[in-house]
Design a protein around this motif. Structure first.
Motif, mmCIF file in Angstrom:
data_model
loop_
_atom_site.group_PDB
_atom_site.id
_atom_site.type_symbol
_atom_site.label_atom_id
_atom_site.label_comp_id
_atom_site.label_asym_id
_atom_site.label_seq_id
_atom_site.Cartn_x
_atom_site.Cartn_y
_atom_site.Cartn_z
ATOM 1 N N ARG A 98 8.911 42.837 18.467
ATOM 2 C CA ARG A 98 8.874 41.490 17.893
ATOM 3 C C ARG A 98 10.168 41.160 17.160
ATOM 4 N NH1 ARG A 98 3.852 42.251 14.123
ATOM 5 N NH2 ARG A 98 5.049 44.181 13.823
ATOM 6 N N THR A 99 10.886 42.190 16.750
ATOM 7 C CA THR A 99 12.123 42.027 15.993
ATOM 8 C C THR A 99 13.185 42.955 16.551
ATOM 9 O OG1 THR A 99 11.587 43.763 14.386
ATOM 10 C CG2 THR A 99 10.791 41.516 13.895
ATOM 11 N N GLU A 100 14.431 42.665 16.224
ATOM 12 C CA GLU A 100 15.512 43.549 16.635
ATOM 13 C C GLU A 100 15.312 44.943 16.057
ATOM 14 O OE1 GLU A 100 19.504 41.954 16.214
ATOM 15 O OE2 GLU A 100 18.674 39.931 16.172
ATOM 16 N N GLU A 101 14.835 45.012 14.825
ATOM 17 C CA GLU A 101 14.631 46.300 14.175
ATOM 18 C C GLU A 101 13.627 47.155 14.944
ATOM 19 O OE1 GLU A 101 16.460 43.521 11.470
ATOM 20 O OE2 GLU A 101 14.581 43.366 12.617
ATOM 21 N N GLU A 102 12.544 46.539 15.430
ATOM 22 C CA GLU A 102 11.568 47.295 16.213
ATOM 23 C C GLU A 102 12.179 47.797 17.509
ATOM 24 O OE1 GLU A 102 7.403 45.197 14.675
ATOM 25 O OE2 GLU A 102 8.115 44.832 16.731
ATOM 26 N N GLY A 103 12.960 46.953 18.170
ATOM 27 C CA GLY A 103 13.604 47.371 19.410
ATOM 28 C C GLY A 103 14.591 48.500 19.196
ATOM 29 N N ILE A 104 15.404 48.387 18.158
ATOM 30 C CA ILE A 104 16.378 49.439 17.851
ATOM 31 C C ILE A 104 15.672 50.742 17.519
ATOM 32 C CG2 ILE A 104 18.118 50.153 16.157
ATOM 33 C CD1 ILE A 104 18.954 47.153 16.052
ATOM 34 N N ASN A 183 21.280 37.496 33.069
ATOM 35 C CA ASN A 183 21.805 38.273 34.198
ATOM 36 C C ASN A 183 22.729 37.428 35.065
ATOM 37 O OD1 ASN A 183 20.480 40.639 33.470
ATOM 38 N ND2 ASN A 183 18.640 40.110 34.616
ATOM 39 N N LEU A 184 22.439 36.151 35.172
ATOM 40 C CA LEU A 184 23.293 35.252 35.945
ATOM 41 C C LEU A 184 24.499 34.770 35.142
ATOM 42 C CD1 LEU A 184 20.548 33.051 37.662
ATOM 43 C CD2 LEU A 184 21.959 34.798 38.760
ATOM 44 N N GLY A 185 24.279 34.464 33.866
ATOM 45 C CA GLY A 185 25.325 33.817 33.069
ATOM 46 C C GLY A 185 26.205 34.743 32.269
ATOM 47 N N GLY A 186 25.711 35.933 31.934
ATOM 48 C CA GLY A 186 26.495 36.855 31.129
ATOM 49 C C GLY A 186 26.274 36.648 29.637
ATOM 50 N N GLU A 187 27.276 36.958 28.843
ATOM 51 C CA GLU A 187 27.182 36.830 27.388
ATOM 52 C C GLU A 187 27.340 35.370 26.972
ATOM 53 O OE1 GLU A 187 29.716 39.400 25.182
ATOM 54 O OE2 GLU A 187 29.202 41.185 26.350
ATOM 55 N N PRO A 298 16.453 52.593 35.656
ATOM 56 C CA PRO A 298 17.137 51.504 36.357
ATOM 57 C C PRO A 298 17.402 50.265 35.515
ATOM 58 C CG PRO A 298 14.872 51.719 37.118
ATOM 59 C CD PRO A 298 15.153 52.912 36.261
ATOM 60 N N MET A 299 16.636 50.046 34.435
ATOM 61 C CA MET A 299 16.941 48.962 33.500
ATOM 62 C C MET A 299 17.109 49.572 32.123
ATOM 63 S SD MET A 299 14.911 45.471 32.437
ATOM 64 C CE MET A 299 15.573 44.459 31.083
ATOM 65 N N ASN A 300 18.350 49.605 31.658
ATOM 66 C CA ASN A 300 18.641 50.191 30.355
ATOM 67 C C ASN A 300 17.926 49.398 29.260
ATOM 68 O OD1 ASN A 300 20.172 50.753 27.798
ATOM 69 N ND2 ASN A 300 21.369 52.024 29.191
ATOM 70 N N PRO A 301 17.281 50.074 28.311
ATOM 71 C CA PRO A 301 16.555 49.342 27.265
ATOM 72 C C PRO A 301 17.445 48.450 26.397
ATOM 73 C CG PRO A 301 16.580 51.707 26.799
ATOM 74 C CD PRO A 301 17.075 51.535 28.196
ATOM 75 N N THR A 302 18.751 48.695 26.402
ATOM 76 C CA THR A 302 19.633 47.791 25.660
ATOM 77 C C THR A 302 19.618 46.385 26.261
ATOM 78 O OG1 THR A 302 21.559 48.480 26.968
ATOM 79 C CG2 THR A 302 21.146 49.653 24.902
ATOM 80 N N LEU A 303 19.320 46.264 27.554
ATOM 81 C CA LEU A 303 19.201 44.941 28.168
ATOM 82 C C LEU A 303 17.954 44.226 27.662
ATOM 83 C CD1 LEU A 303 20.237 45.718 31.850
ATOM 84 C CD2 LEU A 303 21.598 44.575 30.086
ATOM 85 N N ALA A 304 16.861 44.964 27.480
ATOM 86 C CA ALA A 304 15.653 44.373 26.908
ATOM 87 C C ALA A 304 15.902 43.934 25.470
ATOM 88 C CB ALA A 304 14.499 45.369 26.969
ATOM 89 N N LEU A 305 16.701 44.707 24.728
ATOM 90 C CA LEU A 305 17.064 44.314 23.363
ATOM 91 C C LEU A 305 17.934 43.058 23.392
ATOM 92 C CD1 LEU A 305 16.913 45.047 20.349
ATOM 93 C CD2 LEU A 305 18.989 46.412 20.674
ATOM 94 N N ARG A 306 18.848 42.992 24.351
ATOM 95 C CA ARG A 306 19.660 41.779 24.545
ATOM 96 C C ARG A 306 18.785 40.549 24.746
ATOM 97 N NH1 ARG A 306 21.845 40.778 30.498
ATOM 98 N NH2 ARG A 306 19.572 40.637 30.662
ATOM 99 N N ASP A 307 17.764 40.678 25.596
ATOM 100 C CA ASP A 307 16.871 39.555 25.878
ATOM 101 C C ASP A 307 16.110 39.137 24.624
ATOM 102 O OD1 ASP A 307 17.755 39.875 28.468
ATOM 103 O OD2 ASP A 307 15.935 40.893 29.159
#
Length: 321
Positions: A98-104, A183-187, A298-307
């Motif tokens: 729910r938060t960045e802290e939980e994801g980290i 994924n299409l647009g980048g940062e 195949p999907m690094n969890p840092t991408l889920a944190l990005r989302d």
């Protein structure tokens, strides 16, 4: 390999159906978890599982190799961390928290315990997105990307509770479309969002529109549980030489996106056929193969944190947090 599916109703059904197919290719034992013993037995029988649990502590002390966690968002961090600290590899249905802290916290626990961890965002495994990404070079400079999904959805239970969800519709189903846009647009450089709670019955928002500034072009995200419309592309990409549009008519029930319609320099359009896959099966098989072959997930969890961070940026912009 032994897998415990924790949460055998709701979207857990989708995972369990996928395992019935995957077991034809990979040697698996599947177990189901429900605190209700009757529900646990029913799930075990319906999906031909090898056994059941009614205590999460029993799951953690068992010899299962993988926990597939499909629970309310407020339980993601605590139950996911407990699984990894018990030596279990973890598949976690989106979002990462729910938060960045939980994801980290979950990423750090995975690194500390040396177990594999992946957030299950099945849209990431749709080949239509990656084919569109490949074709974008043909468009020259990009001007706009539009990603959208709208539907009627008035869920019951914990999804109505803003604290348990970490928000409303966007952090739940909408995070898939955030993933596709990024994924299409980048940062992105910044986000401007508007959110409304209308009649879906949520404490959080049910309708969101957001503009992403990707630097050289803009991205538009539209997501709603209060606007029924099926007959439109779920993503569109526009550039100086033409466009790429998702073909809604070619979708299948197991795959979020259809074929692609490519138009260049005002000429006639070309339909690009994309392989039809079950994206839930693809993400699960990808994770299991990473265990079998000793490779990265195949999907690094840092991408889920990005989302998740993008969702939170939208919520901050529109005053939801």
């Amino acid at each position: 390999m032994k897998i415990a599916v924790v949460g055998c109703r709701g979207f857990g059904n989708v995972h369990l159906k996928a395992y019935q197919q995957i077991r034809k290719e990979i040697d698996l034992e599947t177990y189901v978890f429900s605190r209700d013993i009757n529900n646990a037995k029913q799930c075990m029988n319906e999906f031909e599982a090898n056994g059941y649990f009614i205590s999460y502590d029993d799951v953690l002390s068992s010899d299962v190799d993988v926990v597939d966690l499909i629970v309310s968002h407020d339980s993601h961090e605590s139950m996911g961390r407990s699984a990894m600290e018990s030596g279990k590899h973890l598949m976690l249905e989106k979002p990462i928290g729910r938060t960045e802290e939980e994801g980290i916290s979950l990423i750090e626990t995975s690194n500390k315990t040396k177990v594999k961890f992946m957030v299950m965002e099945n849209h990431y495994f749709d080949p239509s997105v990656w084919k569109a990404k490949e074709l974008m070079a043909k468009l020259g400079r990009i001007s706009a990307i539009i990603v959208r999904n709208t539907r009627f959805n008035s869920p019951s239970g914990w999804r109505r509770n803003k604290a348990m969800m970490g928000g409303g519709a966007l952090i739940d189903g909408g995070i898939h479309y955030v993933d596709t846009l990024l994924n299409l647009g980048g940062e992105y450089k910044r986000i401007e969002g508007l959110c409304k709670s209308t009649f879906a019955g949520l404490e959080g928002e049910d309708t969101t529109e957001a503009i992403f500034d990707f630097g050289g072009f803009l991205g538009t995200l539209i997501y709603s549980w209060a606007t029924e419309s099926r007959y439109f592309p779920r993503f569109e990409i526009y550039g100086e030489h033409g466009s790429i549009v998702e073909d809604y008519k070619s979708r299948t029930s197991e795959k979020p996106y259809g074929n692609l319609i490519l138009q260049l320099n005002g000429d006639e359009t070309e339909t690009i056929e994309v392989k039809k896959v079950n994206t839930v099966e693809e993400e699960i098989k990808g994770f299991l193969q990473s265990l079998i072959e000793g490779k990265n997930v195949p999907m690094n969890p840092t991408l889920a944190l990005r989302d998740l961070k993008a969702v939170i940026d939208i919520y901050r912009s529109c005053g939801e947090i």
